[in-house]
Design a protein around this motif. Structure first.
Motif, short mmCIF file in Angstrom:
data_model
loop_
_atom_site.label_atom_id
_atom_site.label_comp_id
_atom_site.label_asym_id
_atom_site.label_seq_id
_atom_site.Cartn_x
_atom_site.Cartn_y
_atom_site.Cartn_z
N LEU A 1 -59.73 14.91 -10.64
CA LEU A 1 -59.80 13.62 -11.32
C LEU A 1 -61.08 12.90 -10.92
N GLN A 2 -61.63 12.11 -11.87
CA GLN A 2 -62.82 11.32 -11.62
C GLN A 2 -62.71 10.02 -12.39
N VAL A 3 -62.90 8.90 -11.71
CA VAL A 3 -62.82 7.60 -12.38
C VAL A 3 -63.96 7.44 -13.37
N SER A 4 -63.78 6.52 -14.30
CA SER A 4 -64.80 6.23 -15.30
C SER A 4 -66.03 5.59 -14.67
N TYR B 1 -48.32 5.07 -13.34
CA TYR B 1 -49.00 5.78 -14.42
C TYR B 1 -50.31 5.09 -14.78
N ARG B 2 -50.32 3.75 -14.78
CA ARG B 2 -51.57 3.04 -15.05
C ARG B 2 -52.65 3.43 -14.04
N MET B 3 -52.25 3.57 -12.78
CA MET B 3 -53.22 3.96 -11.76
C MET B 3 -53.65 5.41 -11.93
N ALA B 4 -52.73 6.29 -12.32
CA ALA B 4 -53.08 7.69 -12.56
C ALA B 4 -54.05 7.81 -13.74
N LEU B 5 -53.82 7.04 -14.80
CA LEU B 5 -54.72 7.07 -15.95
C LEU B 5 -56.10 6.53 -15.57
N THR B 6 -56.13 5.55 -14.69
CA THR B 6 -57.40 5.03 -14.20
C THR B 6 -58.11 6.08 -13.36
N ALA B 7 -57.38 6.75 -12.49
CA ALA B 7 -57.97 7.80 -11.66
C ALA B 7 -58.54 8.93 -12.51
N SER B 8 -57.91 9.20 -13.63
CA SER B 8 -58.35 10.31 -14.48
C SER B 8 -59.51 9.93 -15.39
N GLY B 9 -59.92 8.65 -15.38
CA GLY B 9 -61.03 8.21 -16.20
C GLY B 9 -60.67 7.90 -17.64
N ARG B 10 -59.40 7.98 -17.99
CA ARG B 10 -59.00 7.66 -19.36
C ARG B 10 -59.09 6.17 -19.64
N PHE B 11 -58.97 5.36 -18.59
CA PHE B 11 -59.19 3.92 -18.66
C PHE B 11 -60.14 3.54 -17.54
N ASP B 12 -60.83 2.43 -17.73
CA ASP B 12 -61.87 2.05 -16.77
C ASP B 12 -61.32 1.34 -15.54
N ALA B 13 -60.17 0.69 -15.69
CA ALA B 13 -59.56 -0.02 -14.57
C ALA B 13 -58.13 -0.40 -14.95
N MET B 14 -57.39 -0.82 -13.94
CA MET B 14 -56.08 -1.44 -14.15
C MET B 14 -55.99 -2.64 -13.23
N LEU B 15 -55.19 -3.61 -13.61
CA LEU B 15 -55.04 -4.77 -12.75
C LEU B 15 -53.70 -5.44 -12.98
N THR B 16 -53.23 -6.09 -11.96
CA THR B 16 -52.11 -7.01 -12.05
C THR B 16 -52.30 -8.07 -10.98
N PHE B 17 -52.09 -9.32 -11.36
CA PHE B 17 -52.28 -10.43 -10.44
C PHE B 17 -50.96 -10.92 -9.84
N ARG B 18 -49.86 -10.29 -10.23
CA ARG B 18 -48.56 -10.65 -9.67
C ARG B 18 -48.39 -10.00 -8.30
N PRO B 19 -47.58 -10.59 -7.41
CA PRO B 19 -47.21 -9.87 -6.18
C PRO B 19 -46.65 -8.50 -6.56
N THR B 20 -47.10 -7.48 -5.87
CA THR B 20 -46.85 -6.10 -6.31
C THR B 20 -46.15 -5.32 -5.20
N TRP B 21 -45.03 -4.70 -5.54
CA TRP B 21 -44.31 -3.90 -4.55
C TRP B 21 -45.11 -2.66 -4.18
#
Length: 265
Positions: A150-153, A192-212
């Motif tokens: 895998l390679q990020v965008s 899955y959002r993070m996996a898609l980001t890692a694979s370069g299919r998306f450029d980033a992911m984010l969430t501003f909510r407290p995250t488990w």
């Protein structure tokens, strides 16, 4: 199940254990998926939990802690035990990430399995059984799926970026210097959002909510081992197996990560 990366020592054995457990979890989940099973609402508006979540959680806890009895345990579907805080190594597990999607018969749910060593993720698997995908990584060993590394965008123009985020994250209150013009996309599972980001299919992911932690532990290693960066929303490093088991949101990606942090000031 794909073989573990042979160059991922010293965490190859832990990775192989997670891969095997993810395969069993997938079998259980697909047996229930779009079938008849019980669903409950968690207290305090914490969302649904299904019979499949609980069966997978019990299987994973038995399988993984039997194989590694000195490791701690942190899972969305197990009552927390502070004993994990005394352990150098801890499993961080989400039996089904995207339970709402699972219960609705949608495909974007998965299993998020990770091991933290002294606060850092060392082995991780994100499995997406309904779409036939699996991603894995070890610290220092790279991130892969069944097609290869895998390679990020490389995208660094925020206004041209494709970013995974829910609509509430576009509230102007989160963007004091103006909301950027990136195109927003959505998937139900944070892992899955993070996996898609890692694979370069998306450029980033984010969430501003407290995250488990269990939602992002495995995905964090995928992104960083794919050449990207994963931090909380302020840009601070992520650490895992904390007492609260939450982070101050998460931003993950390639160069776009830096641009998001910069524009938010």
């Amino acid at each position: 199940m794909p073989e573990a990366n042979p160059n991922a020592a010293p965490y190859t054995a832990d990775l192989a254990l997670l891969q095997s457990a993810a395969h069993t979890a997938a079998d259980i989940a697909l047996r229930h998926f779009r079938g008849n099973y019980q669903t409950w609402d968690k207290p305090g508006g914490a969302g649904p939990v299904t019979e499949a979540d609980l069966e997978i959680d019990a299987m994973l806890r038995d399988t993984l802690t039997t194989a590694r009895p000195t490791y701690g345990w942190l899972s969305e579907e197990t009552e927390d035990d502070a004993a994990r805080l005394t352990k150098p190594n801890t499993f961080i597990i989400d039996p089904i990430d995207g339970t709402r999607a699972f219960a609705a018969g949608e495909k974007h749910w998965g299993h998020s399995l990770a091991i933290a060593e002294n606060g850092q993720i060392t082995a991780a698997v994100v499995a997406m059984p309904a779409i036939g995908k699996i991603y894995w990584a070890t610290r220092g060993g790279g991130a892969r799926d069944e097609t290869g590394p895998l390679q990020v965008s490389p995208q660094s123009n925020l206004d041209q970026a494709q970013i995974l985020a829910t609509k509430p994250n576009m509230d102007p209150a989160f963007w004091p210097n103006g909301t950027p013009g990136f195109k927003r996309h959505h998937r139900s599972s944070l892992a899955y959002r993070m996996a898609l980001t890692a694979s370069g299919r998306f450029d980033a992911m984010l969430t501003f909510r407290p995250t488990w932690e269990w939602d992002i532990a495995a995905g964090t290693l995928l992104v960083t081992e794919a050449g990207g960066t994963a931090t909380d929303q302020s840009g601070a490093p992520l650490t895992f197996n904390s007492a609260k088991a939450q982070t101050h949101g998460v931003i993950a990606g390639g160069p776009t990560h830096r641009e998001i942090i910069a524009i938010r000031g």
